[in-house]
Motif scaffolding. Structure first.
Motif, PDB file in Angstrom:
ATOM      1  N   ALA A 175       0.817  -1.214   0.000  1.00  0.00           N
ATOM      2  CA  ALA A 175       0.000   0.000   0.000  1.00  0.00           C
ATOM      3  C   ALA A 175       0.850   1.262   0.000  1.00  0.00           C
ATOM      4  O   ALA A 175       0.580   2.214  -0.745  1.00  0.00           O
ATOM      5  CB  ALA A 175      -0.928   0.002   1.229  1.00  0.00           C
ATOM      6  N   TRP A 176       1.906   1.274   0.817  1.00  0.00           N
ATOM      7  CA  TRP A 176       2.700   2.492   1.003  1.00  0.00           C
ATOM      8  C   TRP A 176       3.540   2.841  -0.220  1.00  0.00           C
ATOM      9  O   TRP A 176       3.540   3.993  -0.682  1.00  0.00           O
ATOM     10  CB  TRP A 176       3.599   2.342   2.231  1.00  0.00           C
ATOM     11  CG  TRP A 176       4.545   3.478   2.400  1.00  0.00           C
ATOM     12  CD1 TRP A 176       5.876   3.518   2.073  1.00  0.00           C
ATOM     13  CD2 TRP A 176       4.242   4.783   2.913  1.00  0.00           C
ATOM     14  NE1 TRP A 176       6.418   4.745   2.349  1.00  0.00           N
ATOM     15  CE2 TRP A 176       5.434   5.549   2.868  1.00  0.00           C
ATOM     16  CE3 TRP A 176       3.079   5.371   3.402  1.00  0.00           C
ATOM     17  CZ2 TRP A 176       5.483   6.870   3.296  1.00  0.00           C
ATOM     18  CZ3 TRP A 176       3.135   6.704   3.831  1.00  0.00           C
ATOM     19  CH2 TRP A 176       4.324   7.423   3.773  1.00  0.00           C
ATOM     20  N   ILE A 177       4.276   1.889  -0.749  1.00  0.00           N
ATOM     21  CA  ILE A 177       5.197   2.193  -1.846  1.00  0.00           C
ATOM     22  C   ILE A 177       4.471   2.634  -3.115  1.00  0.00           C
ATOM     23  O   ILE A 177       4.886   3.611  -3.759  1.00  0.00           O
ATOM     24  CB  ILE A 177       6.125   0.990  -2.111  1.00  0.00           C
ATOM     25  CG1 ILE A 177       7.063   0.780  -0.914  1.00  0.00           C
ATOM     26  CG2 ILE A 177       6.919   1.196  -3.385  1.00  0.00           C
ATOM     27  CD1 ILE A 177       7.941   1.981  -0.580  1.00  0.00           C
ATOM     28  N   PRO A 178       3.362   1.989  -3.538  1.00  0.00           N
ATOM     29  CA  PRO A 178       2.635   2.527  -4.698  1.00  0.00           C
ATOM     30  C   PRO A 178       2.125   3.954  -4.455  1.00  0.00           C
ATOM     31  O   PRO A 178       2.141   4.783  -5.368  1.00  0.00           O
ATOM     32  CB  PRO A 178       1.467   1.547  -4.860  1.00  0.00           C
ATOM     33  CG  PRO A 178       1.970   0.277  -4.284  1.00  0.00           C
ATOM     34  CD  PRO A 178       2.825   0.681  -3.124  1.00  0.00           C
ATOM     35  N   MET A 179       1.662   4.229  -3.221  1.00  0.00           N
ATOM     36  CA  MET A 179       1.234   5.598  -2.912  1.00  0.00           C
ATOM     37  C   MET A 179       2.377   6.576  -3.113  1.00  0.00           C
ATOM     38  O   MET A 179       2.215   7.630  -3.735  1.00  0.00           O
ATOM     39  CB  MET A 179       0.713   5.651  -1.475  1.00  0.00           C
ATOM     40  CG  MET A 179       0.155   7.008  -1.049  1.00  0.00           C
ATOM     41  SD  MET A 179       1.413   8.194  -0.492  1.00  0.00           S
ATOM     42  CE  MET A 179       1.931   7.442   1.053  1.00  0.00           C
ATOM     43  N   TRP A 180       3.553   6.226  -2.580  1.00  0.00           N
ATOM     44  CA  TRP A 180       4.735   7.086  -2.690  1.00  0.00           C
ATOM     45  C   TRP A 180       5.124   7.297  -4.164  1.00  0.00           C
ATOM     46  O   TRP A 180       5.399   8.419  -4.597  1.00  0.00           O
ATOM     47  CB  TRP A 180       5.881   6.437  -1.917  1.00  0.00           C
ATOM     48  CG  TRP A 180       7.183   7.155  -2.006  1.00  0.00           C
ATOM     49  CD1 TRP A 180       8.188   6.959  -2.914  1.00  0.00           C
ATOM     50  CD2 TRP A 180       7.637   8.203  -1.149  1.00  0.00           C
ATOM     51  NE1 TRP A 180       9.235   7.818  -2.673  1.00  0.00           N
ATOM     52  CE2 TRP A 180       8.913   8.587  -1.591  1.00  0.00           C
ATOM     53  CE3 TRP A 180       7.077   8.842  -0.046  1.00  0.00           C
ATOM     54  CZ2 TRP A 180       9.637   9.585  -0.979  1.00  0.00           C
ATOM     55  CZ3 TRP A 180       7.816   9.844   0.571  1.00  0.00           C
ATOM     56  CH2 TRP A 180       9.083  10.204   0.101  1.00  0.00           C
TER      57      TRP A 180
END
Length: 444
Positions: free
Chosen positions: A266-271
């Motif tokens: 979830a975090w890395i695609p958002m970033w």
């Protein structure tokens, strides 16, 4: 080693942690320029990130094993030499495939540096629990600091120099670190074998699965699944496996690793997509884009260092992981609605940062706390590998989603990442039975 040299050595190790983490954040702002100059497609651009992550995550366990066999300082030095070489290749690239190759070499270097640095830290401070706690706090603080510095430096370098300099910067820093390795203890390795088949099968398997998602190439996906199955067979049959399967009987390990995988997914695609959104939709330059991301990274550093550890000691791991993933989902979902920076991006990104900060350390602690002392290094390697693999798979899925839903684009990627975070919160609530850190066990 005298006390003074021991703490100077910690600075070298913290610098290594700083640089390894910075390597994942410094390129974000430079991605649009790299896409334009090297001819990356929208789907192919993610390999600038994923080539590093797949190599880093897939070879972490091998890096730890090599540190045991050949000596941690020797592997630490070798890792820096490999990272410098990869940086030179990435900086000099004039085509997309050379850039990806350079990033993969950087990832190999990182996979050697990270576990060797942790082994050296334990050698230096493991004899004294109080010193070890201080050393771990300083070493851990280098990670969010590296993420923050990467965002800022990436913007400055890309705006006022050019994107190759985000890689060139590793050369002088790497050479200075190599010169300082004389401060590190030289410990002889031990006799044993290296599970090269296991290392090759898990790394190639992960890469093929990620490629299959990106390119919708199902034969590649089947090949990747077969290689991962081979990895499990090898781990069961080889005398000295990279990952003894018995460790998965450790209480809480499986649920904690699942939470870490979904957190990364979830975090890395958002970033990744937020970097592109700021420049391609809001029209920010590289420097302005990096500056726009600073509040989020500073918030992560403040929460991880000053707040999360105290909450972990009071409430335990499970509630923080569940709440953290839920808060992350709310923040990422807020980014799915296009708008201006002050009214949409800034508040939503800060909410996401709080969620990330609440979940990451508790999930890491939960994964490691149930392991026996002699398995702590292996448990640490597994949970770091899981986070990296989850990051790569999540980015591949969200890129495919954004590409297939052209009218929605960034909104589809942000919404998909939010759904993954919600799934992570729900599964953690259902599956994590034993909190790793209880009220009677204060942390920090």
């Amino acid at each position: 080693m005298a006390d003074e040299r021991r703490w100077w050595a910690l600075l070298v190790l913290a610098a290594a942690q700083f640089m390894v983490i910075m390597d994942t954040s410094i390129i974000g702002v430079a991605l649009p320029d790299m896409q334009r100059d090297l001819g990356f497609s929208d789907g192919g651009l993610q390999w600038v990130f994923n080539a590093y992550v797949v190599a880093f995550g897939g070879l972490l366990l091998l890096g730890g094993r090599l540190a045991d066999l050949f000596g941690a300082r020797r592997v630490f030095v070798t890792g820096w030499a490999v990272l410098i070489a990869g940086s030179v290749v990435a900086a000099a690239a004039t085509t997309a495939w050379v850039e990806v190759a350079g990033r993969a070499v950087q990832g190999i270097g990182g996979a050697l540096i990270a576990p060797a640095a942790m082994a050296l830290l334990m050698m230096l401070f493991g004899h004294n629990a109080r010193e070890l706690g201080k050393a771990m706090a300083l070493y851990g603080a280098a990670a969010p600091a590296g993420g923050t510095a990467g965002v800022f430096l990436g913007g400055v370098i890309t705006e006022y120099l050019s994107w190759p300099w985000v890689f060139i910067i590793y050369v002088p820093i790497g050479l200075a670190t190599l010169a300082a390795t004389r401060l590190l203890p030289a410990v002889r390795g031990k006799r044993g074998s290296v599970d090269l088949v296991g290392a090759a099968s898990v790394t190639a398997g992960i890469a093929l699965v990620v490629y299959a998602i990106v390119a919708a190439n199902w034969p590649a996906g089947l090949g990747g699944a077969a290689l991962l199955a081979l990895f499990l067979v090898v781990q069961r049959t080889v005398r000295e496996p990279l990952m003894p399967l018995a460790i998965w009987r450790t209480p809480g390990l499986a649920a904690s690793n699942l939470a870490m995988a979904l957190l990364g997914a979830a975090w890395i695609p958002m970033w990744y997509f937020l970097n592109l959104y700021l420049q391609q939709v809001l029209g920010y330059g590289a420097f302005a884009s990096g500056a726009a991301l600073l509040p989020m990274t500073v918030a992560i550093m403040i929460f991880m260092i000053g707040i999360t550890a105290r909450l972990l000691g009071r409430f335990g791991a499970k509630p923080l992981i569940v709440v953290g993933l839920a808060v992350l989902a709310a923040g990422v979902a807020g980014l799915g609605f296009t708008g201006e920076f002050a009214t949409n991006v800034l508040p939503a990104s800060l909410i996401a940062a709080v969620g990330m900060s609440l979940a990451y350390i508790p999930a890491m602690m939960s994964a490691m706390s149930g392991a026996r002392p002699e398995e702590a290094g292996l448990a640490s390697g597994i949970v770091n590998t899981t986070y990296q693999v989850g990051s790569a798979l999540g980015l591949a899925v969200m890129t495919a989603l954004a590409t297939s839903q052209e009218q929605l684009g960034f909104q589809a990627a942000f919404t998909g990442a939010a759904v993954v975070a919600v799934l992570g919160a729900a599964l953690t609530a259902a599956l994590m039975r034993r909190p790793a850190v209880r009220e009677s066990e204060p942390v920090g």
